[in-house]
Each structure stands twice: as structure tokens, then as C-alpha cells.
Design an enzyme around this catalytic site. Structure first.
Site, PDB file in Angstrom:
ATOM      1  N   CYS A 258       0.669  -1.462   0.412  1.00 37.03           N
ATOM      2  CA  CYS A 258       0.027   0.175  -0.348  1.00 37.03           C
ATOM      3  C   CYS A 258       0.878   1.026   0.184  1.00 37.03           C
ATOM      4  CB  CYS A 258      -0.940   0.645   1.383  1.00 37.03           C
ATOM      5  SG  CYS A 258      -2.128  -1.173   1.053  1.00 37.03           S
TER       6      CYS A 258
ATOM      7  N   HIS B  31      -2.181   8.562   6.270  1.00 37.87           N
ATOM      8  CA  HIS B  31      -2.426   6.988   5.411  1.00 37.87           C
ATOM      9  C   HIS B  31      -4.321   6.877   5.755  1.00 37.87           C
ATOM     10  CE1 HIS B  31      -2.102   3.468   3.948  1.00 37.87           C
ATOM     11  NE2 HIS B  31      -2.328   2.599   4.628  1.00 37.87           N
TER      12      HIS B  31
ATOM     13  N   GLU C 118      -0.808   5.001  13.509  1.00 33.34           N
ATOM     14  CA  GLU C 118      -0.749   6.615  12.896  1.00 33.34           C
ATOM     15  C   GLU C 118      -0.302   7.392  13.627  1.00 33.34           C
ATOM     16  OE1 GLU C 118      -1.355   7.987   8.896  1.00 33.34           O
ATOM     17  OE2 GLU C 118      -3.008   6.849   9.132  1.00 33.34           O
TER      18      GLU C 118
ATOM     19  N   LYS D  89      -9.371   8.653   2.174  1.00 28.95           N
ATOM     20  CA  LYS D  89      -9.976   7.084   2.337  1.00 28.95           C
ATOM     21  C   LYS D  89     -11.287   7.262   2.722  1.00 28.95           C
ATOM     22  CE  LYS D  89      -5.817   4.686   2.633  1.00 28.95           C
ATOM     23  NZ  LYS D  89      -4.714   5.984   2.880  1.00 28.95           N
TER      24      LYS D  89
ATOM     25  N   HIS E  37      -9.566   3.223  -0.312  1.00 32.01           N
ATOM     26  CA  HIS E  37      -9.145   2.403  -0.298  1.00 32.01           C
ATOM     27  C   HIS E  37      -7.755   1.790  -1.421  1.00 32.01           C
ATOM     28  CE1 HIS E  37      -4.760   1.748   0.714  1.00 32.01           C
ATOM     29  NE2 HIS E  37      -4.579   0.821   2.358  1.00 32.01           N
TER      30      HIS E  37
ATOM     31  N   PHE F 212       1.108  -3.379   4.030  1.00 34.56           N
ATOM     32  CA  PHE F 212       1.026  -4.947   4.461  1.00 34.56           C
ATOM     33  C   PHE F 212       2.454  -5.383   3.960  1.00 34.56           C
ATOM     34  CE2 PHE F 212      -2.808  -6.759   3.999  1.00 34.56           C
ATOM     35  CZ  PHE F 212      -3.859  -6.048   5.356  1.00 34.56           C
TER      36      PHE F 212
END
Length: 423
Positions: free
Chosen positions: A170, A310, A321, A342, A347, A406
Site C-alpha cells: 500500500c 494513511h 499512525e 480514504k 483504499h 502490509f
């Protein structure tokens, strides 16, 4: 490094609810969401049945019948978006040395949509154990190798220089832009067409994220299903899309009178070397990426005017975060506006980093901070200014955009207004 500075002079965006850069920015600043019940296939067997889909017609977007037949949906999005970026840049590519022009394209999952469809075709809906290859699309090999995405974009713009696909989950969309910036800085290229694309909304992807309960089961209210930093969030909403930029050496762009959205002043990436999907609670690796990106930009933490987060909408990410911002920005973390787009466009895995760079560059240019939609309920562990519901007009000379993926990838990009930041 030669010390050359890098500017964004062209931009293309194909995103849910906002095909084209102008429509994309309007949707963000109005706080509208593009999440809905999945229409690409019957989602009823799945735990999560919502996504952020693009109303994309390749014929109307200008692709030829041969291009449509040859390319997976993600490649189609990349080519159409790259053409928008090139046109927007005003750069005459025919007058640029092609071997000094390159392409970097990010993608997390490659041709997922095409491969899913082709397997269903050659296996007769999964009924055949021994598949019949004669039913496959003639260009199936291109679906298996994500490098074909970069090739398609290179052919579309006539780039004969460095060409590659960056696949770091990502953070792919941030890392592809960072890598392209480094190539210009070091003198390996003068112009880079850089960005990312992904079209992962398919049965196999939904099943994979269902298995680890990463996506939201809030199916009864798709429009409000993506709610980063909200105390009632329950996972992310899958999306799709592409964003592509024309990057140039800054002084060269100024000489030709190019419109400059923003300068890419800093970039860094780190890995937590910890867990495929897990995150350490202290946010140390993201904080380190932020610190190095700001150091590269030669900017203090209190110069950051806006953070494009993010903000996936999972409890693990949002708390990680928040800790990273506090660790890297100190007291300024409580003062700077932070938001997640997002909440509106979902996403899109590897593509989202570039889509967020587009939002960040437009924030620099327009002096507007897009909101976090659907943020109604406070989470005591996410106690920063996450700009709920409504966009804000304010000076945004410096924007920090971050990503988490990930595999433990953590990346940060710093964008500045090259005129105002030098004042």
C-alpha cells in the site's frame, strides 16, 4: 546526488467519484463519498460488500478496441491517467530526448481483475479442474507480469529511459513517486512519468480481506462505511484508481514556463521488519520515515502545514499512525490539521499513495485542506485534529503525505510550494 530539485508539472487522476483531476478535487473539498454496494459482481457471499468503484468506460476514455482487449483494467486506468497528466503538463514530449524520459508505476496487486476473470473463463466458472487455455485472452501473459503496466505507459508517452514497476504493497504509490524523484535528482533522467494504479475490486480480493477481517462489514450504509479515526470504525473500504504525474527538474520547468503544482522536497521509506500485517503500537518506523523525509527537505517539524494521513479506518492503523505523528512531530502534532481522503475514495491499495500525493499537491496549490468524511465520534486514542467533515481554507506551503503497507512498509513524502517556501 546532483542536488537537482523536482517539480510536479502535470497531473492525471482517475478515482472513484471523480474521474479527472478537476472532478476529483471538487469531490474531496465538498466532502462527498464515492463508496457504494459493489456492482461489479454479486457481493452477497462476502462479509464486506461495499467498495469505492469508478464509473470508467474505456471506450469513452479514448482507448482503442485493441488497447481494451490487450490491457487489464488497472493498465487501462494507468494509460488513460498518464495521457491526462502529459496533456496537463504542456510538455512537448516529442522535443524531449526519449532516453532521458522514464516511467515508474506503482501497483500492489497487478492485474487482479483480469486474472480473476480469465480464471473463471478458462475453468468454466471453477467447474473444470483442468482448465482450457484456448478460452483465455490472447494477451494473458501481460496480466501475469506487472511490468507490462510500465511498458504500456512508456509506449503511450514515448519514454525510452528508466522504466519500472514498484510494488511495496500500500505504499507503492508513494514509493514510485519517490523513486522517480531520486532518478531526476541523481541525473539519470530529466522527465519522469510516475504514479500508480490498481483495480483490485474482485471476488478473490474481497475473500482475502474478509479472511483477515480488514475490510468493513458495514454493508447497510455504504456511503458512510469508510470512517478513518472515528470511534465506530470497523475496517477499510476497498477502492480502485490511478494517479500519474509528470515530474521535471525544477529549473528546466521554470524556463519553459510550466505550471508547477508543487515541489517534491523530501522522501523516505522504512520497514518495521516485524509482521506481515501487524503494526507496532509506538509508530516508530513511520515516525522515522517522516523524520528522514523532513531532513531531506531541510525543514523543521513545525513547518508542516497539513498532513495527508494513511488513515485506512482500521483501529490498528489509526492508532499506530496517531502515535507516529506524536513521535515525529512532537507538540506540533496537536496543532497541524490531518485528514484521510480514504474516507471518500476508499483504499485502492498500491494506487492510493499516488492519489494522496495528488490531493497533497492540490492542497499546496489551492491552500485548502480536504476533510475526513464520516468522522463523527471521537476516539480517545486518536486525539489529534483530523479535520472532520468540512474542508478548511488555510495556507499550506508544506504538506506531508504518509503511507503504511502490509509487510511493514512505511513511507513519507514532503511537498512544498517552491515559491512561498523559499520566501
Amino acid at each position: 546526488m546532483t542536488g537537482r530539485r523536482v517539480a510536479i508539472t502535470g497531473m492525471g487522476v482517475t478515482a472513484p467519484g471523480g474521474v479527472g483531476t478537476k472532478n476529483f478535487w471538487s469531490m474531496l473539498t465538498e466532502g462527498r463519498t464515492a463508496t457504494r454496494r459493489i456492482s461489479f459482481f454479486d457481493p452477497s457471499p462476502y462479509r464486506s460488500q461495499v467498495a469505492a468503484e469508478i464509473d470508467f468506460d474505456p471506450d469513452l476514455a479514448g482507448l482503442s478496441p485493441q488497447e481494451v482487449r490487450r490491457m487489464d483494467r488497472a493498465a487501462q486506468l494507468a494509460v488513460v491517467t498518464a495521457r491526462e497528466a502529459v496533456e496537463d503538463s504542456g510538455l512537448e514530449f516529442a522535443g524531449v530526448d526519449p532516453v532521458r524520459t522514464g516511467v515508474t508505476l506503482g501497483s500492489a496487486v497487478g492485474a487482479t481483475t483480469g486474472l480473476d476473470w480469465e480464471y473463471r473463463t478458462v475453468s468454466d466458472g471453477g467447474r473444470l479442474e483442468l482448465v482450457d487455455h484456448e478460452y483465455a485472452v490472447p494477451h494473458l501473459y501481460g496480466y501475469f507480469v506487472p511490468s507490462s503496466f510500465a511498458s504500456e505507459v512508456a509506449w503511450a508517452v514515448g519514454a525510452e529511459g528508466p522504466s519500472s514497476v514498484v510494488s511495496t504493497g500500500c505504499t507503492s504509490g508513494l514509493d514510485s513517486v519517490g523513486y522517480a524523484t531520486d532518478l531526476i535528482r541523481e541525473g539519470s533522467a530529466d522527465v519522469m512519468v510516475a504514479g500508480a494504479t490498481d483495480a483490485p475490486i474482485s471476488p478473490i480480493t474481497m475473500a482475502c480481506f474478509d479472511a483477515i477481517k480488514a475490510t468493513t462489514p458495514r454493508n447497510e450504509d455504504p456511503e458512510h462505511a469508510s470512517r478513518p479515526f472515528d470511534g465506530t470504525r470497523s475496517g477499510f473500504v476497498l477502492g480502485e484508481g490511478a494517479a500519474v504525474f509528470v515530474l521535471e527538474e525544477l529549473e528546466s520547468a521554470r524556463r519553459r514556463g510550466a505550471h508547477i503544482y508543487a515541489e517534491i522536497a523530501g522522501y523516505a521509506s522504512r520497514c518495521n521488519a516485524y509482521h506481515m500485517t501487524g503494526l507496532r503500537s509506538d509508530g516508530r518506523e513511520m515516525a522515522e520515515a517522516i523524520r528522514v523525509a523532513l531532513d531531506e527537505a531541510r525543514l523543521p517539524v513545525d513547518s508542516v502545514d497539513y498532513v495527508n494521513a494513511h488513515g485506512s479506518g482500521t483501529k490498528q492503523n489509526d492508532r499506530h499512525e496517531t502515535a507516529a505523528f506524536k513521535r515525529s512531530l512532537g507538540q506540533h502534532a496537536y496543532e497541524v490539521p490531518i485528514s484521510s481522503i480514504k474516507s471518500m475514495v476508499g483504499h485502492s491499495l498500491g494506487a492510493i499513495g499516488s492519489i494522496e500525493v495528488a490531493a497533497s499537491a492540490l492542497a499546496v496549490e489551492k491552500n485548502v485542506v480536504p476533510p475526513t468524511a464520516n468522522l463523527h465520534t471521537d476516539d480517545p486514542e486518536c486525539d489529534l485534529d483530523y479535520v472532520p467533515l468540512t474542508a478548511r481554507e488555510q495556507r499550506t506551503d508544506t504538506v506531508l503525505s504518509v503511507g503504511s503497507g502490509f509487510g511493514g512498509f512505511q513511507s513519507a513524502v514532503v511537498l512544498v510550494d517552491p515559491e512561498r517556501s523559499a520566501a
